[in-house]
Design an enzyme around this catalytic site. Structure first.
Site, PDB file in Angstrom:
ATOM      1  N   LYS A  75       0.826  -1.201   0.000  1.00 17.99           N
ATOM      2  CA  LYS A  75       0.000   0.000   0.000  1.00 17.99           C
ATOM      3  C   LYS A  75       0.864   1.256   0.000  1.00 17.99           C
ATOM      4  O   LYS A  75       0.603   2.204  -0.750  1.00 17.99           O
ATOM      5  CB  LYS A  75      -0.923   0.022   1.230  1.00 17.99           C
ATOM      6  CG  LYS A  75      -1.957   1.140   1.185  1.00 17.99           C
ATOM      7  CD  LYS A  75      -2.488   1.491   2.552  1.00 17.99           C
ATOM      8  CE  LYS A  75      -1.545   2.434   3.266  1.00 17.99           C
ATOM      9  NZ  LYS A  75      -2.141   3.010   4.503  1.00 17.99           N
ATOM     10  N   ASP A 125      -6.415   0.565   1.231  1.00 15.86           N
ATOM     11  CA  ASP A 125      -6.415   0.710   2.680  1.00 15.86           C
ATOM     12  C   ASP A 125      -7.732   0.155   3.218  1.00 15.86           C
ATOM     13  O   ASP A 125      -8.484  -0.501   2.493  1.00 15.86           O
ATOM     14  CB  ASP A 125      -6.192   2.177   3.080  1.00 15.86           C
ATOM     15  CG  ASP A 125      -7.378   3.069   2.751  1.00 15.86           C
ATOM     16  OD1 ASP A 125      -8.315   2.612   2.031  1.00 15.86           O
ATOM     17  OD2 ASP A 125      -7.392   4.224   3.201  1.00 15.86           O
TER      18      ASP A 125
END
Length: 227
Positions: free
Chosen positions: A135, A153
């Site tokens: 991420k 997320d």
């Protein structure tokens, strides 16, 4: 830029996902036309640090702490000379600050040792840094270098499942599903817009389904309470 050589795990899309995806994108474009990261930064290094700090913390708390942090340690060369205990007082207001201080000190040193103090425009190189992950790499490369990527997320994952775009909890598999469904040139916008929608409307516990522009086609997967 070198992208990770690790292939995404094969996934099966939920029924109706391909038909629903254009509706989702059109609604997000109309609702959040200027969606972008809410982390404040002026250099790739500042973005990398802010993204590492944002794990299990709010962007608001990160933005409140980083001005003093960057005034003291404006680049990897400066931060690479710091000890974790030097960084801790500057990020104490952010969750998990002790572990993050250790990661930032080590991260900065590795940037100097391996990359001349610059944040590499390379997925695997960013993932290899302490405190970073898939991420983080997607956030940094998309926002700092314009590389098409979807950073998954908690908001993006939750909305992907609620909207019937993915059935997975694993962020890598959610990312793979969203990549199949949306145009590559809209990937960066998509993850920013989904994050904004998750923060403002599609909350984790009590989503505002009645005030949501997607209520006409959202299957509301897993929703048990509405506000």
């Amino acid at each position: 830029m070198t992208r990770s050589s690790r292939p995404a795990a094969p996934t099966r899309l939920p029924a109706g996902a391909r038909q629903r995806a254009p509706q989702v994108l059109a609604t997000l474009e109309g609702t959040y036309p200027d969606a972008r990261t809410e982390l404040n930064f002026s250099t790739p290094f500042e973005l990398l640090v802010a993204t590492v700090l944002s794990a299990q913390a709010t962007d608001v708390s990160v933005n409140a702490a980083t001005p003093a942090l960057f005034a003291r340690y404006p680049d990897a060369h400066a931060m690479g000379t710091a000890l974790p205990e030097d960084l801790e007082p500057l990020i104490r207001s952010i969750g998990l600050y002790r572990g993050k201080a250790r990661n930032l000190a080590a991260l900065a040193r590795l940037l100097v040792q391996r990359h001349g103090g610059e944040v590499p425009n390379d997925f695997d190189a960013v993932v290899a840094l302490p405190g970073a992950g898939r991420k983080t790499a997607n956030v940094v490369l998309s926002n700092a270098y314009g590389y098409p990527a979807i950073a998954v997320d908690t908001h993006v994952g939750r909305l992907a499942r609620r909207l019937g775009l993915s059935t997975h909890a694993n962020p890598d598999k959610v990312e793979a599903d969203l990549q199949k469904l949306f145009p590559r040139e809209r990937w960066v916008f998509l993850h920013h817009a989904l994050i904004l929608h998750g923060r403002r409307v599609c909350h984790a516990r009590t989503p505002d389904c009645g005030g949501c522009a997607m209520q006409g086609f959202c299957p509301q997967v897993g929703v048990t309470a509405h506000s």
